[in-house]
Design a protein around this motif. Structure first.
Motif, PDB file in Angstrom:
ATOM      1  N   SER A   1       0.723  -1.136   0.132  1.00  0.00           N
ATOM      2  CA  SER A   1       0.123  -0.171  -0.182  1.00  0.00           C
ATOM      3  C   SER A   1       0.928   1.228  -0.057  1.00  0.00           C
ATOM      4  O   SER A   1       0.525   2.123   0.612  1.00  0.00           O
ATOM      5  N   ILE A   2       1.903   1.223  -0.610  1.00  0.00           N
ATOM      6  CA  ILE A   2       2.939   2.341  -0.713  1.00  0.00           C
ATOM      7  C   ILE A   2       2.176   3.542  -1.569  1.00  0.00           C
ATOM      8  O   ILE A   2       2.304   4.896  -1.242  1.00  0.00           O
ATOM      9  N   GLU A   3       1.113   3.283  -2.571  1.00  0.00           N
ATOM     10  CA  GLU A   3       0.657   4.329  -2.757  1.00  0.00           C
ATOM     11  C   GLU A   3      -0.527   5.014  -2.135  1.00  0.00           C
ATOM     12  O   GLU A   3      -0.401   6.421  -2.257  1.00  0.00           O
ATOM     13  N   SER A   4      -1.057   4.565  -1.183  1.00  0.00           N
ATOM     14  CA  SER A   4      -1.912   5.071  -0.235  1.00  0.00           C
ATOM     15  C   SER A   4      -0.849   6.012   0.644  1.00  0.00           C
ATOM     16  O   SER A   4      -1.301   7.069   0.937  1.00  0.00           O
ATOM     17  N   ALA A   5       0.174   5.488   1.130  1.00  0.00           N
ATOM     18  CA  ALA A   5       1.066   6.036   2.073  1.00  0.00           C
ATOM     19  C   ALA A   5       1.583   7.389   1.153  1.00  0.00           C
ATOM     20  O   ALA A   5       1.489   8.481   1.778  1.00  0.00           O
ATOM     21  N   HIS A   6       1.986   7.195  -0.119  1.00  0.00           N
ATOM     22  CA  HIS A   6       2.645   8.623  -0.938  1.00  0.00           C
ATOM     23  C   HIS A   6       1.405   9.487  -0.824  1.00  0.00           C
ATOM     24  O   HIS A   6       1.568  10.530  -0.715  1.00  0.00           O
ATOM     25  N   THR A   7       0.041   9.168  -0.825  1.00  0.00           N
ATOM     26  CA  THR A   7      -0.999   9.929  -0.901  1.00  0.00           C
ATOM     27  C   THR A   7      -0.999  10.807   0.024  1.00  0.00           C
ATOM     28  O   THR A   7      -1.283  11.883   0.386  1.00  0.00           O
ATOM     29  N   SER A   8      -1.039  10.273   1.201  1.00  0.00           N
ATOM     30  CA  SER A   8      -1.008  10.892   2.514  1.00  0.00           C
ATOM     31  C   SER A   8       0.318  11.625   2.781  1.00  0.00           C
ATOM     32  O   SER A   8       0.009  12.870   3.387  1.00  0.00           O
ATOM     33  N   LEU A   9       1.422  11.359   2.313  1.00  0.00           N
ATOM     34  CA  LEU A   9       2.555  12.153   2.430  1.00  0.00           C
ATOM     35  C   LEU A   9       2.740  13.429   1.672  1.00  0.00           C
ATOM     36  O   LEU A   9       3.414  14.142   1.774  1.00  0.00           O
ATOM     37  N   TRP A  10       1.818  13.500   0.491  1.00  0.00           N
ATOM     38  CA  TRP A  10       1.964  14.503  -0.568  1.00  0.00           C
ATOM     39  C   TRP A  10       1.624  15.844  -0.021  1.00  0.00           C
ATOM     40  O   TRP A  10       2.090  16.737  -0.832  1.00  0.00           O
ATOM     41  N   SER A  11       1.129  15.954   1.028  1.00  0.00           N
ATOM     42  CA  SER A  11       0.631  17.272   1.570  1.00  0.00           C
ATOM     43  C   SER A  11       1.817  18.221   1.803  1.00  0.00           C
ATOM     44  O   SER A  11       1.909  19.573   1.683  1.00  0.00           O
ATOM     45  N   ARG A  12       3.043  17.637   2.227  1.00  0.00           N
ATOM     46  CA  ARG A  12       4.407  18.361   2.327  1.00  0.00           C
ATOM     47  C   ARG A  12       5.096  18.488   1.095  1.00  0.00           C
ATOM     48  O   ARG A  12       5.454  17.541   0.456  1.00  0.00           O
ATOM     49  N   GLU A  13       5.227  19.705   0.479  1.00  0.00           N
ATOM     50  CA  GLU A  13       5.411  19.839  -0.799  1.00  0.00           C
ATOM     51  C   GLU A  13       7.144  19.688  -0.874  1.00  0.00           C
ATOM     52  O   GLU A  13       7.709  19.303  -1.929  1.00  0.00           O
ATOM     53  N   ALA A  14       7.697  19.722   0.386  1.00  0.00           N
ATOM     54  CA  ALA A  14       9.303  19.623   0.381  1.00  0.00           C
ATOM     55  C   ALA A  14       9.392  17.998   0.208  1.00  0.00           C
ATOM     56  O   ALA A  14      10.605  17.665  -0.339  1.00  0.00           O
ATOM     57  N   ASP A  15       8.667  17.257   0.395  1.00  0.00           N
ATOM     58  CA  ASP A  15       8.567  15.687   0.309  1.00  0.00           C
ATOM     59  C   ASP A  15       8.264  15.210  -1.074  1.00  0.00           C
ATOM     60  O   ASP A  15       8.524  14.161  -1.536  1.00  0.00           O
ATOM     61  N   ARG A  16       7.836  16.177  -1.982  1.00  0.00           N
ATOM     62  CA  ARG A  16       7.271  15.567  -3.198  1.00  0.00           C
ATOM     63  C   ARG A  16       8.314  15.048  -4.356  1.00  0.00           C
ATOM     64  O   ARG A  16       8.039  13.985  -4.944  1.00  0.00           O
ATOM     65  N   ARG A  17       9.767  15.559  -4.452  1.00  0.00           N
ATOM     66  CA  ARG A  17      10.453  15.106  -5.247  1.00  0.00           C
ATOM     67  C   ARG A  17      11.218  13.780  -4.820  1.00  0.00           C
ATOM     68  O   ARG A  17      11.314  12.805  -5.634  1.00  0.00           O
ATOM     69  N   ALA A  18      11.187  13.689  -3.340  1.00  0.00           N
ATOM     70  CA  ALA A  18      11.597  12.203  -3.025  1.00  0.00           C
ATOM     71  C   ALA A  18      10.547  11.205  -2.961  1.00  0.00           C
ATOM     72  O   ALA A  18      10.887  10.198  -3.150  1.00  0.00           O
ATOM     73  N   VAL A  19       9.148  11.600  -2.844  1.00  0.00           N
ATOM     74  CA  VAL A  19       8.132  10.655  -3.274  1.00  0.00           C
ATOM     75  C   VAL A  19       8.334  10.305  -4.815  1.00  0.00           C
ATOM     76  O   VAL A  19       8.230   8.855  -4.780  1.00  0.00           O
ATOM     77  N   ALA A  20       8.768  11.110  -5.658  1.00  0.00           N
ATOM     78  CA  ALA A  20       8.577  10.532  -7.159  1.00  0.00           C
ATOM     79  C   ALA A  20       9.894   9.794  -7.299  1.00  0.00           C
ATOM     80  O   ALA A  20       9.951   8.744  -7.811  1.00  0.00           O
ATOM     81  N   ALA A  21      10.925  10.151  -6.766  1.00  0.00           N
ATOM     82  CA  ALA A  21      12.324   9.151  -6.789  1.00  0.00           C
ATOM     83  C   ALA A  21      12.041   7.781  -6.143  1.00  0.00           C
ATOM     84  O   ALA A  21      12.395   6.740  -6.861  1.00  0.00           O
ATOM     85  N   ASN A  22      11.348   7.953  -4.802  1.00  0.00           N
ATOM     86  CA  ASN A  22      11.205   6.648  -4.306  1.00  0.00           C
ATOM     87  C   ASN A  22      10.098   5.856  -4.826  1.00  0.00           C
ATOM     88  O   ASN A  22      10.199   4.617  -4.732  1.00  0.00           O
ATOM     89  N   ALA A  23       9.313   6.388  -5.521  1.00  0.00           N
ATOM     90  CA  ALA A  23       8.226   5.701  -6.211  1.00  0.00           C
ATOM     91  C   ALA A  23       8.766   4.722  -7.266  1.00  0.00           C
ATOM     92  O   ALA A  23       8.443   3.252  -7.337  1.00  0.00           O
ATOM     93  N   LEU A  24       9.769   5.007  -7.948  1.00  0.00           N
ATOM     94  CA  LEU A  24      10.567   4.168  -8.947  1.00  0.00           C
ATOM     95  C   LEU A  24      11.240   3.327  -8.419  1.00  0.00           C
ATOM     96  O   LEU A  24      11.112   1.961  -8.732  1.00  0.00           O
ATOM     97  N   LEU A  25      11.850   3.468  -7.271  1.00  0.00           N
ATOM     98  CA  LEU A  25      12.950   2.441  -6.817  1.00  0.00           C
ATOM     99  C   LEU A  25      12.032   1.447  -6.035  1.00  0.00           C
ATOM    100  O   LEU A  25      12.337   0.345  -6.164  1.00  0.00           O
ATOM    101  N   LEU A  26      11.160   1.785  -5.313  1.00  0.00           N
ATOM    102  CA  LEU A  26      10.143   0.973  -4.730  1.00  0.00           C
ATOM    103  C   LEU A  26       9.483   0.223  -5.593  1.00  0.00           C
ATOM    104  O   LEU A  26       9.190  -1.024  -5.378  1.00  0.00           O
ATOM    105  N   GLY A  27       8.970   0.658  -6.646  1.00  0.00           N
ATOM    106  CA  GLY A  27       8.119   0.282  -7.632  1.00  0.00           C
ATOM    107  C   GLY A  27       8.909  -1.175  -8.332  1.00  0.00           C
ATOM    108  O   GLY A  27       8.443  -2.253  -8.329  1.00  0.00           O
ATOM    109  N   LEU A  28       9.994  -0.750  -8.636  1.00  0.00           N
ATOM    110  CA  LEU A  28      10.966  -1.880  -9.342  1.00  0.00           C
ATOM    111  C   LEU A  28      11.429  -2.888  -8.334  1.00  0.00           C
ATOM    112  O   LEU A  28      11.370  -4.299  -8.669  1.00  0.00           O
ATOM    113  N   GLY A  29      12.011  -2.661  -7.010  1.00  0.00           N
ATOM    114  CA  GLY A  29      12.443  -3.426  -6.219  1.00  0.00           C
ATOM    115  C   GLY A  29      11.515  -4.208  -5.478  1.00  0.00           C
ATOM    116  O   GLY A  29      11.586  -5.613  -5.613  1.00  0.00           O
ATOM    117  N   MET A  30      10.264  -3.626  -5.001  1.00  0.00           N
ATOM    118  CA  MET A  30       9.307  -4.628  -4.689  1.00  0.00           C
ATOM    119  C   MET A  30       8.674  -5.395  -5.536  1.00  0.00           C
ATOM    120  O   MET A  30       8.167  -6.435  -5.241  1.00  0.00           O
TER     121      MET A  30
END
Length: 453
Positions: free
Chosen positions: A58-87
């Motif tokens: 459920s990383i998608e739901s977690a990223h949705t909840s974390l999106w409110s902090r603008e400072a985290d958004r670039r990290a969310v995008a980078a993590n999305a690719l790495l977590l998607g391929l790895g998991m």
């Protein structure tokens, strides 16, 4: 036209095109494979998708909840690719190993075909997480384009293979897997995640948060798909093939409600509680109206459509389709309610509702499938969908204080649909004359609109 109305119109137009291409693909596959081999195809696809849902945490739901902090958004995008391929890779390997160690756990038509289907998992997970970033950014057009391109590649290849007399179960699985990579490639090009923006601390937070949401997400998905696996175990693959056509056609009726939920998600997550509540009420009324209309049309057309399009061998799909109708109306009507409930950060409550519906669904399926076959399976599934939708509605009303009557559609929704439909027709008529600026994705500056008050 307001940004949200324009995005909703474009999304519905894309869904209509995907519906047409998907329907053509289904006709080709169903007619060429027949009930038994289509059942084998559905079993392989279901195993791959269930494995993905079980392992994506459920990383998608977690990223949705974390999106409110603008400072985290670039990290969310980078993590999305790495977590998607790895998991996704770990999930595919684990499922293949489980099937190899004990074939009785996952009875499949062929281990080689299963391996091909499992290759779709890292592509699907990466694409899902990156598309979620695009949706949260309001860039719905890119998501629509990627999905339409994937369906177009899948459909076009199947038609060519059929014309050449080469379409087999193996080719269908290969093209299904390859088509899963198309949205991921489009999303990665649009998001352009930079590996140097990755944040391991944020990734751990997302994993911890996702684990709390995960039981609910898994339960919800299994509620929608576990009936196929139970039917495969208790009945025949021919029964699975007939039932899968009913499920597939009913799933198509959810596209309009899903489009509304997709377009409004970034407003639901980004606004304050009161504005998000008001938006959810309006979109729920609109989704209810669309659900009743789309499911009603499908039920009216199915007795004539299925035997003509798919052949007389699939006439047995009509009865389970009709039995699924009430549940699909309920699920589509409450689609945006489920999105709103993510704002409450109460994953255990959400998980409990979905898990309870799933347990009841499995128990009743085990009792009724041996007696009533695919119709019993459809009745149980429909009842489970209705129960979950009712529980989500009660929770929404309790936390917001919104009266139940405000969730019922009225004349305002009919007028809004008429206006959007007229604009949609106009957009199609003038699409060849659009300037490049009007085709850009992303949210424009200015007030965003929505469904009627």
């Amino acid at each position: 036209m307001s940004v949200s109305a324009r995005q909703a119109s474009h999304t519905m137009l894309t869904c209509a095109a995907k519906f047409a291409l998907g329907a053509l693909s289904t006709v080709v596959v169903t007619r060429e494979l027949g009930p038994e081999r289509r059942g084998a195809y559905i079993v392989l696809v279901t195993i791959a998708t269930v494995a993905l849902i079980l392992a994506h945490l459920s990383i998608e739901s977690a990223h949705t909840s974390l999106w409110s902090r603008e400072a985290d958004r670039r990290a969310v995008a980078a993590n999305a690719l790495l977590l998607g391929l790895g998991m996704g890779g770990a999930c595919a390997a684990g499922t293949a190993l489980a099937a190899a160690l004990d074939p009785s756990v996952l009875p499949v038509p062929g281990y080689g075909l299963l391996l091909v289907a499992l290759l779709s998992i890292p592509c699907n997970l990466s694409g899902t997480l990156l598309n979620n970033v695009l949706v949260l950014s309001g860039r719905i057009g890119v998501v629509n384009w990627g999905g339409l391109l994937a369906v177009g590649v899948y459909c076009g290849t199947l038609v060519l293979l059929t014309m050449a007399g080469m379409l087999t179960l193996g080719w269908v699985i290969v093209m299904w897997t390859l088509s899963a990579a198309v949205p991921a490639a489009v999303a990665m090009t649009a998001v352009r995640p930079r590996l140097r923006d990755r944040d391991t601390v944020l990734a751990r937070r997302a994993l911890a948060m996702g684990l709390r949401y995960h039981p609910g997400c898994v339960s919800l998905y299994l509620l929608l798909r576990v009936d196929v696996l139970i039917l495969n175990a208790l009945a025949s693959r021919t029964a699975v093939g007939l039932y899968s056509v009913a499920v597939m056609l009913m799933d198509l009726t959810r596209t309009a409600a899903d489009s509304i939920a997709q377009v409004t998600l970034h407003q639901q997550m980004g606004g304050d509680h009161d504005s998000a509540t008001a938006l959810t009420v309006r979109t729920t009324r609109l989704a209810t109206l669309l659900a009743v209309g789309s499911v009603g049309l499908m039920c009216a057309a199915a007795p004539f459509l299925i035997p003509i399009v798919y052949g007389p061998a699939f006439a047995g799909s009509v009865s389970p389709l009709l039995a699924l109708a009430p549940g699909l109306v309920a699920l589509s009507a409450t689609r945006t309610l489920g999105s709103f409930l993510l704002r409450l950060h109460r994953p255990l409550v959400a998980s409990g509702l979905a898990f309870g519906a799933l347990v009841a669904n499995v128990a009743l399926n085990l009792l009724l499938i041996p007696v009533w076959g695919i119709v019993g399976c459809a009745v149980v599934s429909s009842a489970g969908y209705c129960a979950l939708a009712a529980l989500q509605t009660v929770w929404f009303v309790r936390v917001t204080g919104v009266p139940y009557r405000r969730l019922v559609p009225g004349p305002a929704e009919l007028r809004y649909l008429a206006v959007v439909s007229a604009r949609l027709v106009g957009a199609v008529a003038t699409s060849s004359r659009r300037t490049p600026a009007r085709q850009q994705d992303g949210v424009r500056t200015g007030r965003t609109g929505g469904p009627p008050d």
